[in-house]
Design a protein around this motif. Structure first.
Motif, mmCIF file in Angstrom:
data_model
loop_
_atom_site.group_PDB
_atom_site.id
_atom_site.type_symbol
_atom_site.label_atom_id
_atom_site.label_comp_id
_atom_site.label_asym_id
_atom_site.label_seq_id
_atom_site.Cartn_x
_atom_site.Cartn_y
_atom_site.Cartn_z
ATOM 1 N N ARG A 1 30.970 66.188 29.415
ATOM 2 C CA ARG A 1 29.627 65.876 29.913
ATOM 3 C C ARG A 1 29.678 65.451 31.376
ATOM 4 O O ARG A 1 28.838 65.849 32.184
ATOM 5 N N ALA A 2 30.662 64.636 31.732
ATOM 6 C CA ALA A 2 30.693 64.062 33.072
ATOM 7 C C ALA A 2 31.272 65.016 34.114
ATOM 8 O O ALA A 2 30.756 65.105 35.226
ATOM 9 N N LEU A 3 32.347 65.720 33.760
ATOM 10 C CA LEU A 3 33.065 66.494 34.760
ATOM 11 C C LEU A 3 32.812 67.991 34.688
ATOM 12 O O LEU A 3 32.790 68.664 35.724
ATOM 13 N N TRP A 4 32.620 68.512 33.493
ATOM 14 C CA TRP A 4 32.541 69.960 33.371
ATOM 15 C C TRP A 4 31.108 70.467 33.269
ATOM 16 O O TRP A 4 30.864 71.644 33.523
ATOM 17 N N GLN A 5 30.171 69.604 32.918
ATOM 18 C CA GLN A 5 28.785 70.057 32.792
ATOM 19 C C GLN A 5 28.234 70.640 34.091
ATOM 20 O O GLN A 5 27.597 71.706 34.067
ATOM 21 N N PRO A 6 28.453 70.025 35.270
ATOM 22 C CA PRO A 6 27.904 70.650 36.498
ATOM 23 C C PRO A 6 28.451 72.041 36.754
ATOM 24 O O PRO A 6 27.710 72.944 37.126
ATOM 25 N N ARG A 7 29.752 72.209 36.539
ATOM 26 C CA ARG A 7 30.343 73.540 36.739
ATOM 27 C C ARG A 7 29.812 74.531 35.715
ATOM 28 O O ARG A 7 29.503 75.684 36.050
ATOM 29 N N LEU A 8 29.692 74.078 34.467
ATOM 30 C CA LEU A 8 29.203 74.975 33.423
ATOM 31 C C LEU A 8 27.753 75.366 33.674
ATOM 32 O O LEU A 8 27.365 76.519 33.476
ATOM 33 N N LEU A 9 26.959 74.431 34.159
ATOM 34 C CA LEU A 9 25.562 74.758 34.448
ATOM 35 C C LEU A 9 25.466 75.827 35.522
ATOM 36 O O LEU A 9 24.615 76.730 35.451
ATOM 37 N N GLU A 10 26.358 75.740 36.506
ATOM 38 C CA GLU A 10 26.332 76.765 37.547
ATOM 39 C C GLU A 10 26.773 78.110 36.997
ATOM 40 O O GLU A 10 26.184 79.155 37.318
ATOM 41 N N GLY A 11 27.811 78.106 36.130
ATOM 42 C CA GLY A 11 28.246 79.364 35.526
ATOM 43 C C GLY A 11 27.204 79.949 34.592
ATOM 44 O O GLY A 11 26.967 81.167 34.590
ATOM 45 N N ILE A 12 26.566 79.079 33.792
ATOM 46 C CA ILE A 12 25.506 79.550 32.891
ATOM 47 C C ILE A 12 24.330 80.096 33.700
ATOM 48 O O ILE A 12 23.690 81.093 33.323
ATOM 49 N N GLY A 13 24.043 79.463 34.830
ATOM 50 C CA GLY A 13 22.985 79.985 35.702
ATOM 51 C C GLY A 13 23.311 81.373 36.209
ATOM 52 O O GLY A 13 22.413 82.239 36.305
#
Length: 996
Positions: free
Chosen positions: A803-815
């Motif tokens: 949630r803290a470290l990988w969510q921002p990267r995943l949100l960009e990839g999902i985008g």
């Protein structure tokens, strides 16, 4: 009244057993009268010395004997031990009581915490206790050396110190001003101050009214002025004697004078520092404080003497010369370098050293009546030696005992504190549940079965915090077959464990102050262990310590964060040593340096002679800089090295001595002790190596004929080989047949670590969970992907690190996926199905696979899409048969009923990896394909992809699944699972051999 004209000063040389020689002399002087010994008093340095002298009396008595009063000067209850000598009837001393050590520590810790908080440098309770212990030690040293607090104001070097030391000195001055007020308010004094007053009172009383019996001060080496004054009184009064241990009478006058302490500087009035690391420095300083000279010290006449060892004493004295005099070694004759009876052993590792010491101790028992002892400050080495001796049924008498923090009662208390401080994180929780004192009795086996099941379930990333997180982990999860049975097993057991832990969680949630936390620890430790934690000698020690802590906790640190409780308990428990009451083998002992000072054995093994171990590194003083200590007249931190040197030199006087060290310790390469190097340099050709022990070490567990394993090539019967395989397992079969055999046939799989960081597989699981939800919605609107991603990470069981470290990267990839899907849709490409299971029969084997996505292309063909969170496989890996997933999924899709919903005759034309890794535009997400219509850039032609994948799979199936080819072990670093089964395949035995 009745003073001697000449002081009664004696020394027992190192080559005599101190306790036995002392007792022999006292019996010779006073043994004729049965009551003369009983009327006497022996002043000793500590309780361990009392035990050594008492044992010596038992050995020498030969029957019944009334012992003199044995009084340790370091005992907190000194006045009770001295008895009538302190307070003759009608002649009481008005000395206030001393504050108890535990209450003093708690008060000092609270004062430290408040002073640091006021300065904007707050510390937690654990750090406050550490600083409080160091502050108590500094206060004791100032009291012992009789340094007034006003001396701090007279310092002129404070501005020259670094900012760190200036800050520490400022805090120290504040605390020194507050502490006397705190003592006065409570009407108590410091223990060291009380001892000083007691010593002064005794010296004054004995000047006018000496005790009726003899008084002997034996083995005392402390340089405290109050002790020196008392010893001077004993040495000059009638019936008094002072007996030193190992005072070097071999040294020449200039050698003795070179040690220090030196005369005061006529300009400053201060004494320059002496050689505090010299073994004789403390005794010389003590004699200086007593006002006597070494020439006034006579040799103790009693006890065995050996000329060879007496000559060895001169050699030892030469080896320990002050540095500026070591040039005299060049002029020594061979007879002056003699170390007869001393051998040295240098081995490669500390494990070999422990084995060699155990063999030497065992060998000593072959001679009837012979005694042997290991002397070492290295507790890890001592523990290893004890374990080795047990192979011969020898339980060594380990006089140093073990820290309470290492024993079951202590480890349970620390485990409980860590569990609540870490909010029942997996490692701390399992440590507590598996503890040997928890659930002892008939239900222990069933309890451990449940804990082991929970252990398996907790493998991987950490669940949410607190017991609620374990509840979510144990709860039934839809659509997950892999852990369903394991969760069901844990669900039947977890309510029992939760019922035990829930009250502890609730109590600690409300325990804000240290007294409440200690009370909660005690209450729940009793409940979890059914009171067994307080049983036995170990439990009694824990109970006594906890009672003292609880009684004084109200004066302890104000702010007691629960996170600091484990370190606080560990520090307090570590300070308590517990020794088995029954002792051990009567002829084999393991001694620390303090225990060995007055004891001798026929064979003395001095182990762990590496720098940093013997001598140990001085513990830094967090309050007073070394120069400040020198200006205040306090002993330098290096003075502890001098005591270690004296212990070393004294132990070298035994009939036979073995010196040992290892070139590599547990922490890496080790440097030989300065004592070892000095002795070796002085001895020259007289240095004798005990190489015979090396051969014993290597031969004890040696295998007569080593037969290394051949490269494994298991060939199970064809009927045992699987007839069903997934497309991802095909890659492992081709790349690492032995790993496939271990996983699929032996059913062995690697367990994830407990509380592991989320791996690529776990991140991939999160991505597929998002895309599975998106596919299940039916509409597959790209705009919904980001919302679904946020919803997943907001769920209670989402891993906090994800949630803290990988969510921002995943949100960009999902985008990126959402944008790319929208662009493809505009170009006529649509998603046909997602997260779809398929199967087909190829080469006599059922091939299964799950397609992340199957898209319909504008020309009516299909594209096979696989999501990756990292770098996709290359075309080279596909050709090698190590990445056949896309091709085999395409083959299944083209077969009848391969994927439900696909029409017969459909053809796969595109094979794509959609990676959420970093792209070339500094963002996340890109599309990669191992195929190209024309085979450019060394890629595979689109129309050849499925045929190649089928051919490679067919060859593998016919070779290993329907055939009888062996699953030969190999090394393939390109495989993701490389190294998982190295131990099983015994890689180091055959890899690199010519025949392998």
């Amino acid at each position: 009244m009745g003073d001697r004209t000449r002081p009664a000063l004696y020394s027992i040389p190192a080559h005599r057993a101190f306790a036995d020689s002392l007792v022999a002399g006292l019996i010779a002087q006073y043994g004729a009268d049965p009551l003369a010994l009983a009327r006497g008093m022996i002043l000793l340095p500590n309780n361990r010395a009392v035990r050594a002298v008492s044992d010596a009396f038992v050995r020498a008595s030969g029957g019944g004997l009334l012992l003199p009063r044995l009084t340790p000067l370091g005992d907190p209850e000194l006045d009770e031990r001295l008895g009538s000598a302190l307070d003759p009837i009608g002649m009481g001393a008005d000395i206030p009581p001393a504050i108890t050590p535990m209450r003093r520590l708690m008060i000092l810790s609270r004062m430290v915490q408040r002073v640091r908080r006021a300065a904007g440098q707050p510390v937690d309770a654990g750090e406050a206790i550490r600083l409080g212990q160091a502050l108590a030690a500094a206060l004791d040293q100032m009291e012992v050396e009789q340094t007034p607090a006003t001396a701090l104001r007279d310092l002129t070097i404070a501005p020259e110190l670094s900012e760190h030391w200036q800050t520490s000195l400022r805090f120290f001055e504040i605390l020194m001003a507050q502490w006397p007020q705190e003592l006065a308010r409570r009407r108590v004094i410091d223990p060291a101050d009380r001892r000083n007053r007691l010593f002064a009172h005794i010296a004054a009383r004995w000047k006018d009214a000496p005790p009726p019996g003899f008084v002997v001060a034996a083995g005392i080496s402390t340089t405290a002025p109050a002790v020196a004054n008392l010893l001077a009184r004993v040495a000059t009064m009638k019936g008094g004697q002072v007996v030193f241990a190992g005072l070097d009478q071999h040294m020449r006058g200039d050698e003795w004078d070179a040690i220090g302490p030196f005369d005061p500087d006529p300009m400053t009035g201060r004494r320059p520092p002496g050689h505090e690391t010299h073994p004789q420095y403390a005794l010389k300083r003590l004699l200086d404080h007593m006002g006597f000279d070494r020439a006034e010290v006579a040799a103790w006449r009693w006890g065995s003497d050996h000329d060879a060892r007496a000559a060895r004493g001169r050699s030892i004295s030469l080896a320990m010369l002050p540095p500026r005099l070591t040039s005299r070694w060049r002029d020594l004759k061979p007879a002056q370098r003699t170390l007869a009876g001393v051998e040295a052993l240098e081995v490669a590792t500390s494990a070999d050293e422990a084995q060699a010491i155990a063999i030497a101790l065992r060998g000593a028992l072959e001679e009837p009546g012979r005694t042997a002892a290991l002397v070492t400050p290295d507790r890890q080495l001592a523990t290893r030696v004890s374990a080795h001796l047990q192979r011969w049924g020898i339980e060594a008498d380990d006089s140093a005992g073990q820290p309470l923090s290492h024993l079951p009662p202590g480890t349970l208390l620390i485990a409980m504190a860590e569990a609540v401080a870490d909010r029942f994180a997996p490692v701390a929780l399992l440590t507590l549940l598996k503890h040997p004192l928890v659930m002892r009795g008939e239900g222990r086996l069933e309890w451990l079965e449940g804990v082991r099941a929970l252990d398996l379930l907790l493998r991987g990333p950490r669940p949410p915090a607190d017991l609620r997180g374990i509840d979510l982990l144990v709860a039934e999860h839809e659509g997950e077959d892999r852990l369903r049975d394991l969760r069901a097993r844990v669900r039947t057991w977890w309510p029992q464990a939760r019922a035990m832990l829930a009250p502890m969680e609730a109590d600690f949630a409300q325990a804000r102050a240290l007294p409440e936390q200690l009370a909660a620890i005690r209450t729940h430790a009793s409940r979890l262990s059914a009171e067994t934690i307080w049983a036995g000698h170990q439990g009694h020690a824990a109970a006594a310590l906890f009672a003292d802590m609880e009684e004084a906790a109200s004066d302890g640190p104000d702010e007691a964060d629960i996170g600091a409780l484990p370190s606080l308990l560990d520090r307090m428990l570590r300070a308590v040593a517990v020794r088995p009451p029954q002792g051990g083998h009567p002829r084999v002992a393991i001694l620390g340096l303090i225990e060995a000072r007055l004891a001798h054995s026929d064979l003395m093994i001095l182990g762990g002679l590496n720098e940093g171990t013997w001598p140990g590194l001085p513990a830094p003083d967090p309050w007073l800089a070394p120069r400040i200590r020198r200006e205040l007249g306090l002993p330098a931190l290096e003075s502890r090295i001098g005591f270690a040197a004296h212990d070393f030199a004294s132990a070298l006087g035994a009939p036979r001595v073995l010196l040992t060290r290892s070139r590599r310790g547990t922490g890496g390469p080790a440097v030989a002790s300065r004592f070892w190097l000095r002795l070796r340099a002085m001895a020259g050709q007289q240095w004798k190596q005990a190489d015979w022990l090396k051969h014993c070490v290597h031969g004890l567990d040696a295998v007569a004929h080593h037969r290394p394993s051949d490269r494994p090539a298991p060939a199970p019967p064809v009927e045992m080989r699987p007839r069903r395989i997934s497309v991802t397992a095909v890659d492992r079969l081709n790349a690492d047949p032995f790993a496939f055999y271990a996983q699929r046939i032996l059913k062995l799989s690697r367990l994830d670590p407990i509380d592991a960081d989320p791996s690529a597989a776990w991140r991939g699981t999160a991505v597929h969970a998002i895309l599975q939800r998106w596919a299940d919605e039916g509409a597959r609107d790209p705009a919904r992907l980001e919302a679904l991603t946020r919803e997943l990470f907001q769920e209670a069981d989402a891993h906090p690190l994800l949630r803290a470290l990988w969510q921002p990267r995943l949100l960009e990839g999902i985008g990126w996926i959402a944008r790319t899907v929208a662009e493809d849709r505009a170009a006529g490409r649509s998603i046909w199905m997602a997260e779809k299971e398929g199967r087909a029969r190829i080469a006599g084997v059922t091939l299964t696979g799950k397609a992340d996505r199957i898209d319909r292309m504008p020309d009516g063909t299909i594209a096979i899409v696989d999501y990756k969170t990292g770098k996709p496989p290359s075309a080279k890996q596909v050709r090698a048969g190590m990445a056949l997933q896309l091709g085999l999924l395409g083959a299944i899709a083209e077969m009848e009923d391969g994927f439900d919903g696909l029409p017969i005759g459909v053809r796969a034309s595109e094979f794509e990896y959609w990676s959420l890794g970093r792209n070339k535009q500094d963002g996340f997400g890109y599309r990669e394909s191992p195929v190209d219509p024309d085979g450019r850039r060394d890629k595979i032609r689109n129309d050849e992809m499925i045929a190649m994948a089928r051919a490679l799979f067919t060859a593998a199936a016919e070779k290993w699944l329907t055939g009888d080819a062996p699953f030969e072990a190999g090394v393939n670093p390109e495989v993701a699972s490389y190294g998982e089964y190295d131990q099983l395949m015994r890689l180091e035995e055959w890899y690199g051999r010519a025949d392998a």
